[in-house]
Write a protein that holds these residues in place. Structure first.
Motif, PDB file in Angstrom:
ATOM      1  N   PRO A 361       0.853  -1.223  -0.006  1.00 53.57           N
ATOM      2  CA  PRO A 361      -0.071   0.249   0.086  1.00 53.57           C
ATOM      3  C   PRO A 361       0.759   1.330   0.047  1.00 53.57           C
ATOM      4  N   CYS A 362       0.701   2.473  -0.751  1.00 51.64           N
ATOM      5  CA  CYS A 362       0.925   3.462  -0.925  1.00 51.64           C
ATOM      6  C   CYS A 362       0.238   4.577  -1.019  1.00 51.64           C
ATOM      7  N   MET A 363       0.749   5.849  -1.336  1.00 50.54           N
ATOM      8  CA  MET A 363      -0.008   7.081  -1.403  1.00 50.54           C
ATOM      9  C   MET A 363       0.099   7.313  -2.725  1.00 50.54           C
ATOM     10  N   HIS A 364      -0.833   8.626  -3.462  1.00 49.25           N
ATOM     11  CA  HIS A 364      -0.765   8.980  -4.484  1.00 49.25           C
ATOM     12  C   HIS A 364       0.452   9.751  -4.636  1.00 49.25           C
ATOM     13  N   SER A 365       0.810  10.554  -3.402  1.00 53.66           N
ATOM     14  CA  SER A 365       2.026  11.197  -3.516  1.00 53.66           C
ATOM     15  C   SER A 365       3.279  10.449  -3.735  1.00 53.66           C
ATOM     16  N   ASP A 366       3.552   8.984  -3.340  1.00 51.54           N
ATOM     17  CA  ASP A 366       4.540   8.129  -3.720  1.00 51.54           C
ATOM     18  C   ASP A 366       4.721   7.986  -5.137  1.00 51.54           C
ATOM     19  N   TYR A 367       3.745   7.891  -6.068  1.00 53.07           N
ATOM     20  CA  TYR A 367       3.612   7.877  -7.519  1.00 53.07           C
ATOM     21  C   TYR A 367       4.138   9.165  -7.985  1.00 53.07           C
ATOM     22  N   ILE A 368       3.620  10.163  -7.563  1.00 51.90           N
ATOM     23  CA  ILE A 368       3.754  11.611  -7.836  1.00 51.90           C
ATOM     24  C   ILE A 368       5.761  11.706  -7.923  1.00 51.90           C
ATOM     25  N   ASN A 369       5.986  11.551  -6.420  1.00 49.43           N
ATOM     26  CA  ASN A 369       7.349  11.521  -6.426  1.00 49.43           C
ATOM     27  C   ASN A 369       8.224  10.616  -7.114  1.00 49.43           C
ATOM     28  N   ALA A 370       7.749   9.680  -7.550  1.00 46.41           N
ATOM     29  CA  ALA A 370       8.438   8.612  -8.194  1.00 46.41           C
ATOM     30  C   ALA A 370       8.738   8.919  -9.661  1.00 46.41           C
ATOM     31  N   THR A 371       7.520  10.003 -10.233  1.00 42.88           N
ATOM     32  CA  THR A 371       7.711  10.556 -11.395  1.00 42.88           C
ATOM     33  C   THR A 371       8.794  11.431 -11.619  1.00 42.88           C
ATOM     34  N   HIS A 372       8.953  12.053 -10.676  1.00 43.58           N
ATOM     35  CA  HIS A 372      10.139  13.269 -10.321  1.00 43.58           C
ATOM     36  C   HIS A 372      11.680  12.299  -9.763  1.00 43.58           C
ATOM     37  N   GLY A 373      11.691  11.192 -10.055  1.00 40.72           N
ATOM     38  CA  GLY A 373      12.913  10.413  -9.785  1.00 40.72           C
ATOM     39  C   GLY A 373      13.172  10.181  -8.327  1.00 40.72           C
ATOM     40  N   GLU A 374      12.049   9.914  -7.229  1.00 37.66           N
ATOM     41  CA  GLU A 374      12.307   9.755  -6.134  1.00 37.66           C
ATOM     42  C   GLU A 374      11.808   8.246  -5.700  1.00 37.66           C
ATOM     43  N   ILE A 375      12.603   7.404  -5.177  1.00 37.63           N
ATOM     44  CA  ILE A 375      12.118   6.117  -5.074  1.00 37.63           C
ATOM     45  C   ILE A 375      11.401   6.224  -3.444  1.00 37.63           C
ATOM     46  N   PRO A 376      10.160   5.682  -3.425  1.00 33.46           N
ATOM     47  CA  PRO A 376       9.730   5.750  -1.918  1.00 33.46           C
ATOM     48  C   PRO A 376      10.312   4.972  -1.153  1.00 33.46           C
ATOM     49  N   GLU A 377      10.607   5.528   0.203  1.00 35.30           N
ATOM     50  CA  GLU A 377      11.341   4.740   1.141  1.00 35.30           C
ATOM     51  C   GLU A 377      10.744   3.383   1.801  1.00 35.30           C
ATOM     52  N   ARG A 378       9.480   3.443   1.460  1.00 34.54           N
ATOM     53  CA  ARG A 378       8.551   2.258   2.104  1.00 34.54           C
ATOM     54  C   ARG A 378       8.611   1.223   1.108  1.00 34.54           C
ATOM     55  N   TRP A 379       8.933   1.546  -0.244  1.00 30.65           N
ATOM     56  CA  TRP A 379       9.399   0.317  -1.320  1.00 30.65           C
ATOM     57  C   TRP A 379      10.758  -0.139  -1.023  1.00 30.65           C
ATOM     58  N   TYR A 380      11.634   0.734  -0.743  1.00 32.13           N
ATOM     59  CA  TYR A 380      12.886   0.439  -0.615  1.00 32.13           C
ATOM     60  C   TYR A 380      13.198  -0.411   0.440  1.00 32.13           C
ATOM     61  N   LYS A 381      12.370  -0.138   1.587  1.00 39.39           N
ATOM     62  CA  LYS A 381      12.494  -1.043   2.956  1.00 39.39           C
ATOM     63  C   LYS A 381      12.017  -2.494   2.720  1.00 39.39           C
ATOM     64  N   ALA A 382      10.751  -2.580   2.114  1.00 43.16           N
ATOM     65  CA  ALA A 382      10.171  -3.592   1.623  1.00 43.16           C
ATOM     66  C   ALA A 382      10.776  -4.378   0.613  1.00 43.16           C
ATOM     67  N   TYR A 383      11.414  -3.844  -0.271  1.00 40.91           N
ATOM     68  CA  TYR A 383      12.362  -4.607  -1.067  1.00 40.91           C
ATOM     69  C   TYR A 383      13.657  -5.377  -0.544  1.00 40.91           C
ATOM     70  N   GLN A 384      14.136  -4.442   0.524  1.00 40.70           N
ATOM     71  CA  GLN A 384      15.378  -4.822   1.136  1.00 40.70           C
ATOM     72  C   GLN A 384      14.918  -6.197   2.079  1.00 40.70           C
ATOM     73  N   LYS A 385      13.919  -6.097   2.746  1.00 40.03           N
ATOM     74  CA  LYS A 385      13.259  -6.928   3.474  1.00 40.03           C
ATOM     75  C   LYS A 385      13.137  -8.152   2.704  1.00 40.03           C
ATOM     76  N   ASN A 386      12.589  -7.977   1.541  1.00 37.07           N
ATOM     77  CA  ASN A 386      12.028  -9.397   0.734  1.00 37.07           C
ATOM     78  C   ASN A 386      13.550  -9.896  -0.153  1.00 37.07           C
ATOM     79  N   SER A 387      14.626  -9.374   0.306  1.00 36.88           N
ATOM     80  CA  SER A 387      15.773  -9.818  -0.233  1.00 36.88           C
ATOM     81  C   SER A 387      16.488 -10.903   0.778  1.00 36.88           C
ATOM     82  N   PHE A 388      16.007 -10.888   2.116  1.00 35.23           N
ATOM     83  CA  PHE A 388      16.713 -11.443   3.397  1.00 35.23           C
ATOM     84  C   PHE A 388      16.755 -12.981   2.761  1.00 35.23           C
TER      85      PHE A 388
END
Length: 388
Positions: A361-388
């Motif tokens: 789950p995320c917010m519309h602002s996460d999508y807007i920030n991604a279009t400006h080149g910013e990776i959402p912090e929640r995505w990064y943490k979940a991705y790292q946790k998924n890599s364990f």
């Protein structure tokens, strides 16, 4: 379901309920009474359970817990335009040992959740979240816990469990069922830097009070994946509660904590909701009213639930692909509710916990920030946790 260990709602509460308006909530709740016993839970979606246990409070001095004032207040409130049925199953009294109380909590919550009844727990010390979590051992392979609190309550997991160290036990004790822990409203000066660093290292999520108060809607996606929500009443600022409940001049306002409770109710996955650290007193009307309103808003949220995460039918969602640096981020937007998700890709060569594409789950602002080149912090943490 065997709930023979539950103590009925007191005659004082029932007598008070006789004086409430015919349309009040108390006249519509199925109540466990001494005269009629435990009500039939057929068709019941939510059940209130009080837990009169606080012996693992680090400040325990033998004060008993009485939840009558909360019930009296809750019963006088008027329900919304609700389609759900509510029961009040009474209280779990302290066992001979705290472990006995924990066993009763586990038994009650496992039985209720298995039968699709959401327990609303009103309790003493917040360590009661631990047996609530353990009640899911037989229910779900992985569990997400959200705690609304000033503190992380990690503590030293090698020491006996207390209300300021129960999360440490949740993390380190087998079976390892915890997938994500999210702390909402923490205040930095109440938490050691070592604890803050540990949470970061484990890729768990922590949101400061100011961040959430600045935009309370940030709570919604955090609740959307939660199974267990645990609220510490110490997270509410002192001016909002009675004298015995005062803890810190900073904290959530009554309006904010009710909004958080409603977001917990709206989440399709939340299957238990607990309010802890209640310290009753004679002049307790402010705290008991606030707890009653938190419960009211949680029930209201449950009545507003919408199943909107069906991503098999393309008519129900929109899909957006965003290229950020070397990562392709895939967003989904529900056409029913307008809520957003982001996909966490499956890593084929990793022995991870999910083994599938996960939608976070995320917010519309996460999508807007991604279009400006910013990776959402929640995505990064979940991705790292998924890599364990």
């Amino acid at each position: 379901m065997n709930f023979s260990f539950l103590k009925p709602v007191s005659d004082a509460v029932l007598a008070h309920n006789e004086l409430t308006a015919q349309q009040a909530l108390g006249k519509k709740i199925k109540v466990h009474s001494r005269q009629n016993g435990i009500p039939d839970l057929e068709g019941v979606q939510m059940a209130i359970i009080g837990v009169l246990e606080n012996r693992n409070d680090v400040n325990y001095i033998g004060n008993p817990i009485n939840l009558d004032s909360i019930r009296k207040t809750l019963y006088t409130l008027f329900p919304g335009n609700w389609h759900t049925t509510l029961a009040d199953l009474g209280d779990i009294e302290p066992g001979e040992t705290v472990e006995d109380t924990y066993f009763a909590i586990r038994t009650a919550i496992t039985g209720l959740v298995e039968n699709r009844v959401i327990p609303i727990i009103i309790g003493g010390s917040q360590d009661l979240t631990y047996p609530t979590y353990r009640a899911y051992d037989e229910l779900l392979p992985m569990v997400n816990v959200v705690s609304v609190d000033t503190n992380f309550d990690l503590g030293d997991a090698n020491l006996p469990i207390k209300n300021n160290s129960y999360i440490g036990k949740v993390i380190v004790e087998e079976p390892y069922n915890l997938f994500n822990y999210t702390a909402i409203g923490y205040q930095t000066y109440f938490n050691s830097q070592e604890e803050i660093d540990l949470l970061e290292k484990l890729y768990f999520e922590a949101y400061r009070l100011g961040e959430i108060s600045g935009d309370i809607s940030k709570v919604e996606p955090l609740m959307r994946d939660a199974h267990i929500v645990s609220v510490d009443l110490k997270s509410i600022r002192a001016s909002e509660v009675s004298d015995s409940q005062k803890y810190s001049p900073n904290g959530f306002s009554g309006k904010e904590i009710c909004a958080i409770s409603r977001y917990a109710g709206i989440s399709n996955k939340v299957s238990s909701f607990g309010i802890y650290e209640y310290n009753g007193s004679k002049n307790d009307s402010a705290t008991s009213m606030l707890v009653a309103q938190m419960i009211w808003y949680f029930i209201e949220g449950v009545n507003c639930r919408v199943k909107d995460d069906d991503f098999h039918n393309q008519d129900h969602y929109q899909k957006f692909n965003v290229l950020v640096e070397n990562d392709e981020l895939i967003f989904f937007k529900s056409l029913k509710t307008g809520r957003w998700w982001i996909e966490i890709p499956f890593l084929p060569n990793v022995n991870n916990k999910l083994k599938k594409h996960t939608l976070l789950p995320c917010m519309h602002s996460d999508y807007i920030n991604a279009t400006h080149g910013e990776i959402p912090e929640r995505w990064y943490k979940a991705y790292q946790k998924n890599s364990f």
